[in-house]
Design a protein around this motif. Structure first.
Motif, mmCIF file in Angstrom:
data_model
loop_
_atom_site.group_PDB
_atom_site.id
_atom_site.type_symbol
_atom_site.label_atom_id
_atom_site.label_comp_id
_atom_site.label_asym_id
_atom_site.label_seq_id
_atom_site.Cartn_x
_atom_site.Cartn_y
_atom_site.Cartn_z
ATOM 1 N N SER A 35 -5.832 10.723 12.683
ATOM 2 C CA SER A 35 -5.628 10.557 11.189
ATOM 3 C C SER A 35 -4.599 11.521 10.631
ATOM 4 O O SER A 35 -3.746 11.610 9.756
ATOM 5 N N PHE A 36 -4.689 12.659 11.402
ATOM 6 C CA PHE A 36 -3.819 14.048 11.092
ATOM 7 C C PHE A 36 -2.382 13.322 11.264
ATOM 8 O O PHE A 36 -1.459 13.672 10.248
ATOM 9 N N TYR A 37 -2.053 12.943 12.218
ATOM 10 C CA TYR A 37 -0.393 12.558 12.589
ATOM 11 C C TYR A 37 -0.110 11.210 11.700
ATOM 12 O O TYR A 37 1.017 11.206 11.295
ATOM 13 N N ALA A 38 -1.100 10.302 11.461
ATOM 14 C CA ALA A 38 -0.861 9.222 10.422
ATOM 15 C C ALA A 38 -0.435 9.718 9.159
ATOM 16 O O ALA A 38 0.243 8.958 8.544
ATOM 17 N N GLN A 39 -0.976 10.737 8.704
ATOM 18 C CA GLN A 39 -0.626 11.278 7.236
ATOM 19 C C GLN A 39 0.589 12.005 7.356
ATOM 20 O O GLN A 39 0.849 12.328 6.032
ATOM 21 N N GLN A 40 1.293 12.149 8.191
ATOM 22 C CA GLN A 40 2.456 13.054 8.351
ATOM 23 C C GLN A 40 3.938 12.352 7.947
ATOM 24 O O GLN A 40 4.564 13.042 7.279
ATOM 25 N N LEU A 41 3.877 10.951 7.961
ATOM 26 C CA LEU A 41 4.887 10.447 7.607
ATOM 27 C C LEU A 41 5.115 9.817 6.203
ATOM 28 O O LEU A 41 4.034 9.502 5.769
ATOM 29 N N VAL A 42 6.188 9.875 5.522
ATOM 30 C CA VAL A 42 5.913 9.219 4.006
ATOM 31 C C VAL A 42 6.442 7.784 4.125
ATOM 32 O O VAL A 42 7.108 7.347 5.107
ATOM 33 N N THR A 43 5.670 7.060 3.564
ATOM 34 C CA THR A 43 5.650 5.599 3.462
ATOM 35 C C THR A 43 6.803 5.165 2.353
ATOM 36 O O THR A 43 6.439 5.583 1.245
ATOM 37 N N PRO A 44 7.727 4.719 2.942
ATOM 38 C CA PRO A 44 8.701 4.167 1.895
ATOM 39 C C PRO A 44 7.949 2.942 0.905
ATOM 40 O O PRO A 44 7.372 2.209 1.455
ATOM 41 N N GLU A 45 8.726 2.756 -0.371
ATOM 42 C CA GLU A 45 8.293 1.798 -1.014
ATOM 43 C C GLU A 45 9.538 0.959 -1.398
ATOM 44 O O GLU A 45 10.569 1.614 -1.802
ATOM 45 N N TRP A 46 9.745 -0.260 -1.751
ATOM 46 C CA TRP A 46 10.928 -1.036 -2.240
ATOM 47 C C TRP A 46 10.958 -0.638 -3.628
ATOM 48 O O TRP A 46 9.876 -0.583 -4.456
ATOM 49 N N MET A 47 12.170 -0.349 -4.011
ATOM 50 C CA MET A 47 12.607 -0.407 -5.492
ATOM 51 C C MET A 47 12.790 -1.463 -6.081
ATOM 52 O O MET A 47 13.775 -2.487 -5.657
ATOM 53 N N VAL A 48 11.934 -2.136 -7.059
ATOM 54 C CA VAL A 48 12.165 -3.074 -7.725
ATOM 55 C C VAL A 48 12.910 -3.228 -8.788
ATOM 56 O O VAL A 48 14.050 -3.941 -9.066
ATOM 57 N N ASP A 49 12.836 -2.312 -9.899
ATOM 58 C CA ASP A 49 13.912 -2.004 -10.848
ATOM 59 C C ASP A 49 14.712 -0.775 -10.848
ATOM 60 O O ASP A 49 14.076 0.097 -10.154
ATOM 61 N N ILE A 50 15.757 -0.906 -11.349
ATOM 62 C CA ILE A 50 16.733 0.377 -10.791
ATOM 63 C C ILE A 50 16.403 1.477 -12.516
ATOM 64 O O ILE A 50 16.689 0.896 -13.467
#
Length: 116
Positions: A35-50
């Motif tokens: 759980s420690f290592y799983a929390q270290q990466l930033v999760t990207p999100e799709w940009m729907v609107d500019i």
């Protein structure tokens, strides 16, 4: 409107200088380590609107193909971990402290956000 839910600022991420001197993510057992290592990466999100301030207040990164992982070189070995924290690979590398040949000390780490 663009939802900012789940967006993490670089100020909120764990910094190496804030780690205790004897930091050990495995100290709490196998599940704690994952759980420690799983929390270290930033999760990207799709940009729907500019957003109107895209040029001045946003950072856009390429989205490479492959499995995203965290690569940790320490104690003379290198480990890559999946997004859920489980181990993907163990291997020697030329990263600082990533192999016996490049080992500097036991208390130094080289951490990379990578794609395999």
């Amino acid at each position: 409107d663009v939802s900012m839910e789940g967006v993490v600022s670089s100020r909120d991420k764990l910094k190496a200088s804030e780690l205790p001197v004897r930091f050990s993510p495995s100290r709490g057992g196998k599940d704690h380590s994952r759980s420690f290592y799983a929390q270290q990466l930033v999760t990207p999100e799709w940009m729907v609107d500019i957003p109107p301030d895209l040029r001045s207040n946003w950072l856009v990164l390429a989205h490479p193909e492959g499995e995203r992982c965290l690569v940790l070189a320490s104690h003379g070995g290198t480990i890559s971990r999946r997004r859920n924290g489980s181990i993907l690979h163990r291997f020697p590398s030329l990263l600082p402290n990533g192999s016996r040949a490049t080992m500097l000390s036991n208390d130094q780490y080289c951490i990379l956000d990578a794609v395999f």
